[in-house]
Write a protein that holds these residues in place. Structure first.
Motif, PDB file in Angstrom:
ATOM      1  N   LEU A  19       0.829  -1.209   0.000  1.00  0.00           N
ATOM      2  CA  LEU A  19       0.000   0.000   0.000  1.00  0.00           C
ATOM      3  C   LEU A  19       0.859   1.251   0.000  1.00  0.00           C
ATOM      4  CD1 LEU A  19      -2.909   1.190   0.280  1.00  0.00           C
ATOM      5  CD2 LEU A  19      -2.519   1.185   2.756  1.00  0.00           C
ATOM      6  N   GLY A  20       0.506   2.188  -0.836  1.00  0.00           N
ATOM      7  CA  GLY A  20       1.161   3.491  -0.851  1.00  0.00           C
ATOM      8  C   GLY A  20       0.122   4.599  -0.837  1.00  0.00           C
ATOM      9  N   LEU A  21       0.530   5.769  -0.403  1.00  0.00           N
ATOM     10  CA  LEU A  21      -0.317   6.957  -0.435  1.00  0.00           C
ATOM     11  C   LEU A  21       0.482   8.096  -1.047  1.00  0.00           C
ATOM     12  CD1 LEU A  21      -1.869   6.830   3.165  1.00  0.00           C
ATOM     13  CD2 LEU A  21      -2.967   6.110   1.040  1.00  0.00           C
ATOM     14  N   ARG A  22      -0.116   8.798  -1.992  1.00  0.00           N
ATOM     15  CA  ARG A  22       0.535   9.950  -2.612  1.00  0.00           C
ATOM     16  C   ARG A  22      -0.375  11.158  -2.405  1.00  0.00           C
ATOM     17  NH1 ARG A  22       3.766   6.716  -2.177  1.00  0.00           N
ATOM     18  NH2 ARG A  22       5.034   5.652  -3.754  1.00  0.00           N
ATOM     19  N   PHE A  23       0.061  12.033  -1.499  1.00  0.00           N
ATOM     20  CA  PHE A  23      -0.703  13.244  -1.208  1.00  0.00           C
ATOM     21  C   PHE A  23      -0.254  14.367  -2.129  1.00  0.00           C
ATOM     22  CE2 PHE A  23      -0.931  10.824   2.712  1.00  0.00           C
ATOM     23  CZ  PHE A  23      -2.222  11.046   3.160  1.00  0.00           C
ATOM     24  N   ALA A  24      -1.220  15.085  -2.693  1.00  0.00           N
ATOM     25  CA  ALA A  24      -0.867  16.266  -3.469  1.00  0.00           C
ATOM     26  C   ALA A  24      -0.314  17.321  -2.516  1.00  0.00           C
ATOM     27  CB  ALA A  24      -2.092  16.810  -4.194  1.00  0.00           C
ATOM     28  N   PRO A  25       0.845  17.906  -2.834  1.00  0.00           N
ATOM     29  CA  PRO A  25       1.452  18.885  -1.923  1.00  0.00           C
ATOM     30  C   PRO A  25       0.791  20.259  -2.054  1.00  0.00           C
ATOM     31  CG  PRO A  25       2.833  18.556  -3.853  1.00  0.00           C
ATOM     32  CD  PRO A  25       1.686  17.601  -3.994  1.00  0.00           C
ATOM     33  N   PRO A  26       0.788  21.071  -0.965  1.00  0.00           N
ATOM     34  CA  PRO A  26       1.140  20.647   0.386  1.00  0.00           C
ATOM     35  C   PRO A  26       0.013  19.815   0.994  1.00  0.00           C
ATOM     36  CG  PRO A  26       0.375  22.915   0.425  1.00  0.00           C
ATOM     37  CD  PRO A  26       0.398  22.510  -1.020  1.00  0.00           C
ATOM     38  N   VAL A  27       0.366  18.847   1.816  1.00  0.00           N
ATOM     39  CA  VAL A  27      -0.614  17.887   2.314  1.00  0.00           C
ATOM     40  C   VAL A  27      -1.769  18.585   3.022  1.00  0.00           C
ATOM     41  CG1 VAL A  27      -0.958  15.909   3.839  1.00  0.00           C
ATOM     42  CG2 VAL A  27       1.166  16.118   2.531  1.00  0.00           C
ATOM     43  N   TYR A  28      -1.472  19.619   3.831  1.00  0.00           N
ATOM     44  CA  TYR A  28      -2.525  20.264   4.622  1.00  0.00           C
ATOM     45  C   TYR A  28      -3.340  21.263   3.810  1.00  0.00           C
ATOM     46  CZ  TYR A  28       1.502  23.398   5.106  1.00  0.00           C
ATOM     47  OH  TYR A  28       2.613  24.167   4.857  1.00  0.00           O
ATOM     48  N   GLY A  29      -2.946  21.514   2.550  1.00  0.00           N
ATOM     49  CA  GLY A  29      -3.653  22.520   1.764  1.00  0.00           C
ATOM     50  C   GLY A  29      -4.359  21.981   0.539  1.00  0.00           C
ATOM     51  N   THR A  30      -4.269  20.679   0.275  1.00  0.00           N
ATOM     52  CA  THR A  30      -4.905  20.103  -0.903  1.00  0.00           C
ATOM     53  C   THR A  30      -5.823  18.952  -0.500  1.00  0.00           C
ATOM     54  OG1 THR A  30      -2.999  18.647  -1.237  1.00  0.00           O
ATOM     55  CG2 THR A  30      -3.003  20.735  -2.432  1.00  0.00           C
ATOM     56  N   ARG A  31      -6.697  18.552  -1.433  1.00  0.00           N
ATOM     57  CA  ARG A  31      -7.739  17.585  -1.077  1.00  0.00           C
ATOM     58  C   ARG A  31      -7.519  16.206  -1.669  1.00  0.00           C
ATOM     59  NH1 ARG A  31     -13.215  18.518  -2.405  1.00  0.00           N
ATOM     60  NH2 ARG A  31     -12.577  19.507  -4.348  1.00  0.00           N
ATOM     61  N   LEU A  32      -6.435  15.986  -2.394  1.00  0.00           N
ATOM     62  CA  LEU A  32      -6.265  14.717  -3.102  1.00  0.00           C
ATOM     63  C   LEU A  32      -5.289  13.793  -2.399  1.00  0.00           C
ATOM     64  CD1 LEU A  32      -6.782  13.036  -5.726  1.00  0.00           C
ATOM     65  CD2 LEU A  32      -4.671  14.050  -6.601  1.00  0.00           C
ATOM     66  N   VAL A  33      -5.673  12.507  -2.348  1.00  0.00           N
ATOM     67  CA  VAL A  33      -4.718  11.469  -1.985  1.00  0.00           C
ATOM     68  C   VAL A  33      -4.923  10.311  -2.955  1.00  0.00           C
ATOM     69  CG1 VAL A  33      -6.274  10.535  -0.216  1.00  0.00           C
ATOM     70  CG2 VAL A  33      -3.877   9.891  -0.208  1.00  0.00           C
ATOM     71  N   GLU A  34      -3.848   9.877  -3.574  1.00  0.00           N
ATOM     72  CA  GLU A  34      -3.898   8.724  -4.463  1.00  0.00           C
ATOM     73  C   GLU A  34      -3.514   7.485  -3.655  1.00  0.00           C
ATOM     74  OE1 GLU A  34      -2.465   9.078  -8.491  1.00  0.00           O
ATOM     75  OE2 GLU A  34      -2.084  11.223  -8.211  1.00  0.00           O
ATOM     76  N   VAL A  35      -4.411   6.527  -3.617  1.00  0.00           N
ATOM     77  CA  VAL A  35      -4.180   5.278  -2.902  1.00  0.00           C
ATOM     78  C   VAL A  35      -3.522   4.308  -3.873  1.00  0.00           C
ATOM     79  CG1 VAL A  35      -5.254   3.358  -1.670  1.00  0.00           C
ATOM     80  CG2 VAL A  35      -6.148   5.691  -1.382  1.00  0.00           C
ATOM     81  N   ILE A  36      -2.243   4.065  -3.667  1.00  0.00           N
ATOM     82  CA  ILE A  36      -1.474   3.210  -4.567  1.00  0.00           C
ATOM     83  C   ILE A  36      -1.686   1.751  -4.158  1.00  0.00           C
ATOM     84  CG2 ILE A  36       0.772   2.725  -5.568  1.00  0.00           C
ATOM     85  CD1 ILE A  36      -0.259   5.574  -6.114  1.00  0.00           C
ATOM     86  N   ALA A  37      -2.404   1.020  -5.012  1.00  0.00           N
ATOM     87  CA  ALA A  37      -2.660  -0.395  -4.759  1.00  0.00           C
ATOM     88  C   ALA A  37      -1.553  -1.198  -5.430  1.00  0.00           C
ATOM     89  CB  ALA A  37      -4.027  -0.787  -5.306  1.00  0.00           C
ATOM     90  N   GLY A  38      -0.511  -1.511  -4.661  1.00  0.00           N
ATOM     91  CA  GLY A  38       0.604  -2.277  -5.199  1.00  0.00           C
ATOM     92  C   GLY A  38       0.206  -3.702  -5.531  1.00  0.00           C
ATOM     93  N   PRO A  39       1.082  -4.443  -6.205  1.00  0.00           N
ATOM     94  CA  PRO A  39       0.729  -5.802  -6.657  1.00  0.00           C
ATOM     95  C   PRO A  39       0.385  -6.760  -5.530  1.00  0.00           C
ATOM     96  CG  PRO A  39       3.071  -5.340  -6.997  1.00  0.00           C
ATOM     97  CD  PRO A  39       2.425  -4.050  -6.654  1.00  0.00           C
ATOM     98  N   GLN A  40       0.852  -6.500  -4.301  1.00  0.00           N
ATOM     99  CA  GLN A  40       0.566  -7.398  -3.186  1.00  0.00           C
ATOM    100  C   GLN A  40      -0.399  -6.783  -2.174  1.00  0.00           C
ATOM    101  OE1 GLN A  40       4.263  -8.814  -1.471  1.00  0.00           O
ATOM    102  NE2 GLN A  40       5.196  -9.112  -3.481  1.00  0.00           N
ATOM    103  N   SER A  41      -1.077  -5.713  -2.554  1.00  0.00           N
ATOM    104  CA  SER A  41      -1.992  -5.052  -1.622  1.00  0.00           C
ATOM    105  C   SER A  41      -3.285  -5.839  -1.508  1.00  0.00           C
ATOM    106  CB  SER A  41      -2.287  -3.624  -2.078  1.00  0.00           C
ATOM    107  OG  SER A  41      -2.976  -3.620  -3.312  1.00  0.00           O
ATOM    108  N   THR A  42      -4.042  -5.550  -0.442  1.00  0.00           N
ATOM    109  CA  THR A  42      -5.289  -6.265  -0.164  1.00  0.00           C
ATOM    110  C   THR A  42      -6.452  -5.279  -0.036  1.00  0.00           C
ATOM    111  OG1 THR A  42      -5.059  -6.122   2.243  1.00  0.00           O
ATOM    112  CG2 THR A  42      -3.970  -7.986   1.130  1.00  0.00           C
ATOM    113  N   ALA A  43      -7.664  -5.821  -0.145  1.00  0.00           N
ATOM    114  CA  ALA A  43      -8.856  -4.993   0.012  1.00  0.00           C
ATOM    115  C   ALA A  43      -8.909  -4.361   1.399  1.00  0.00           C
ATOM    116  CB  ALA A  43     -10.110  -5.831  -0.238  1.00  0.00           C
TER     117      ALA A  43
END
Length: 668
Positions: free
Chosen positions: A410-434
């Motif tokens: 699992l990864g998370l990519r927050f649009a910078p700056p984290v406290y000033g933006t509304r997007l987070v991309e949830v990176i579902a890696g090849p071994q991630s789970t529901a």
């Protein structure tokens, strides 16, 4: 035709002691869909014909009074009875109509309430006219009735901001006749009895003139707001000001006609289509396709491991959201410096109006210490810096890698700056789970962010889009265009971070590492070799004087470029935009084909929230339909550049064109 059973379920009609209680039940927000409108008009007809009914109450069941229209209806011809017709029926009703308000009374719901003859509300009720956020104006009398009650200034502020207003204090207090602190139904019944005892009949809100009492103040407010919105590119704010002015200048019925025409103008505009698309895209993004029965866990406390700016931003964001935070590092100096930074941020907040007690409450949610100890008691662990991967953690606690790099689970990519933006991309890696994805979605919701699911080993949608934008911009420079001409095309279009200015602001480290096809150049490498590396160095594609001064074009940069390629006549600005945005849409098509992106609207969300593309324009997948997919396909095919693999349209273009569809039609 509406199903009679559905209509009956959506509006409950109960008559008790002369009061007809009409209760809207269309969860989750009691939207005024067509079937609900039909049911309300049917109920009003019955109440009018019933000699035992002396007064009518409009109310909402559940959490709120009706909170507006069903926005999905805006994408098709509007079906009668539309909300203005419902409001006209209510205002012209021969018996008194009372709107009993609670929750969030928004848009068409507020317009319906204002069409009623009297209004009583729970003190906690909030009202608003947020249509401007969809590129629209209030279309059911809001631009005409609200100014009559509040005056031009407060009415325009309400409509131009799209924000909610409390009704228990001025100016919102003038929208309601009575407040209730406890049992709203009992208070409403008492209020109705009082109206009947006093012989009060219908009172049309269109006859109210309180807001017109001071002509000079009204006209001044209109002039000030007109000047304020004149430089904005959006259509709706200007139409709102004009409609509120019309409320003063025209008879009520003529003002309604003016409002109707302005609403229709906005509704068919590209701006409103883009804004409505963004609204639905954000609602759609949370559909992660979980297996049935997947639980969304509650998060009370998270662990943030690692020092540095990213970790600090995560900590501040979580504390502001009311989450407990365990902040751990293996470097005591780093954590001390980090805590001092967080304290400074909250001190600045207090200086700007944050209550000191609230700042102290947020700081009290923070614990700091060694990384290994900070994982204890955490519901989720965020790895915010390298070198923390071997930190032991309680079994079953989900970990997420937040910094850039390879992701297996699992990864998370927050649009910078984290406290000033509304997007987070949830990176579902090849071994991630529901279960991991569900925990990530829970965190996004707790932080008040929009989450989009991305299947990759670390790459983000925003990163791919920006890389495609920069690759296309470099290709246009190869073809003889200047960086300044390319940036002008997008700056004039409304993008505050055009390609080369954005590259300067970020520095060249990332773009200089991007490959180019044989015969194409990476112009970041060229400028870096010439001693120019971006804003931090004071010079990149632009000269950055500092001290808040705007960046300046540099003749020296053009000399470097012209020494390596042949200048060409300036390309039309719309042709530049078509090629760059088309290349970004083509990259989006590749992400869809690979399964990296789930739907085109997720790509558009990334473009708007992470790359700051104008929301009222929309993202590249939506924008591809504005000139038409055929025009985009031909522009990509005709652009003569050696990087053919990049510029060749993906097969989905031909498929969609053949079937008369767009990328928007692929959103599910």
């Amino acid at each position: 035709m509406s199903d009679p059973a559905v209509v009956a379920e959506q509006v409950e009609h109960v008559v008790q002691d002369g009061i007809a209680w009409l209760s809207v039940a269309n969860p989750p927000v009691n939207a005024l869909s067509r079937s609900t409108r039909v049911a309300l008009i049917d109920a009003l007809d019955r109440a009018e014909a019933d000699p035992g009914v002396r007064i009518v109450v409009l109310q909402g069941r559940g959490h709120t009074f009706p909170a507006g229209a069903d926005i999905a209806e805006f994408d098709a011809p509007l079906e009668a009875p539309w909300i203005p017709e419902l409001c006209a029926r209510v205002e012209g009703f021969p018996k008194p109509v009372v709107a009993s308000l609670h929750g969030t009374v928004l848009g068409g719901g507020l317009e319906l309430a204002l069409a009623a003859h009297y209004r009583i509300a729970l003190a906690s009720t909030r009202v608003g006219l947020p249509e401007v956020r969809l590129g629209l104006i209030p279309g059911a009398g809001g631009t005409q009735r609200v100014p009559r009650m509040l005056g031009a200034g407060p009415a325009l502020d309400l409509m131009l901001s799209g924000a909610m207003m409390p009704v228990d204090v001025a100016p919102g207090r003038a929208l309601v006749d009575a407040l209730a602190d406890g049992d709203l139904r009992a208070a409403t019944e008492t209020y109705c009895r009082t109206l009947l005892d006093e012989g009060k009949g219908p009172r049309r809100s269109s006859d109210i003139r309180k807001g017109f009492a001071d002509a000079a103040t009204y006209q001044k407010a209109v002039a000030e707001r007109r000047a304020m919105v004149a430089q904005r590119p959006e259509i709706a704010p200007r139409e709102i000001v004009a409609a509120v002015e019309a409320a003063w200048l025209l008879p009520f019925e003529a003002g309604l006609a003016f409002e109707e025409d302005a609403f229709a103008t906005c509704l068919k505009s590209d701006q409103s289509r883009a804004l409505r698309g963004a609204f639905f895209a954000e609602r759609r993004a949370h559909r992660f396709g979980f297996p049935k029965g997947t639980a969304i866990p509650a998060l009370d406390r998270i662990a943030v491991l690692g020092g540095g700016p990213l970790a600090a931003q995560l900590v501040i964001t979580a504390l502001n959201a009311g989450l407990g935070v365990n902040w751990g590092t293996r470097d005591p100096d780093a954590i001390r410096a980090g805590v001092m930074h967080v304290r400074d941020v909250f001190r600045e907040g207090v200086a700007k109006g944050l209550p000191e007690a609230q700042a102290e409450e947020r700081m009290a949610l923070l614990k700091v210490g060694d990384s290994a100890r900070m994982t204890e008691g955490a519901d989720m662990i965020l790895h915010a810096a390298r070198g923390q991967g071997d930190v032991p953690a309680p079994e079953g606690v989900v970990r997420a890698v937040v910094f850039s790099g390879r992701v297996q689970e699992l990864g998370l990519r927050f649009a910078p700056p984290v406290y000033g933006t509304r997007l987070v991309e949830v990176i579902a890696g090849p071994q991630s789970t529901a279960a991991q994805h569900a925990t990530a979605l829970s965190l996004a919701r707790a932080l008040g962010k929009i989450a989009i699911k991305v299947r990759s080993e670390g790459d983000s949608l925003a990163g791919h889009l920006m890389a495609a934008c920069q690759r296309a911009a470099d290709a246009l420079v190869d073809a003889g265009q200047t960086p300044y001409r390319i940036d002008q095309a997008f700056r004039d279009w409304g993008w505050s971070r055009p390609p080369f200015q954005a590259r300067d602001m970020a520095g060249f480290n990332e773009t200089a590492g991007q490959s180019r096809a044989e015969g194409a150049r990476n112009w970041s490498v060229v400028l870096a070799d010439a001693g120019r590396s971006g804003r931090a160095a004071g010079r990149g594609f632009y000269l950055w004087p500092g001290d808040g001064q705007a960046p300046r074009e540099e003749p020296a940069v053009l000399a470097v470029l012209d020494g390596l390629r042949r200048p060409a006549p300036p390309m039309p600005l719309d042709a530049i935009r078509l090629l760059v945005l088309g290349a970004m849409a083509n990259e989006g098509a590749r992400m869809l084909a690979s399964g990296m992106a789930s739907r085109p609207s997720d790509i558009d969300i990334a473009a708007v929230l992470a790359l700051d593309m104008p929301r009222w324009r929309g993202g590249p997948m939506h924008l591809a339909s504005v000139p038409g997919l055929l025009a985009v396909q031909r522009a990509l095919q005709r652009f003569d550049h050696p990087d053919r693999a990049f510029w060749t349209p993906e097969p989905v273009f031909a498929d969609l064109i053949k079937n008369g569809r767009t990328f928007d039609s692929l959103n599910v």
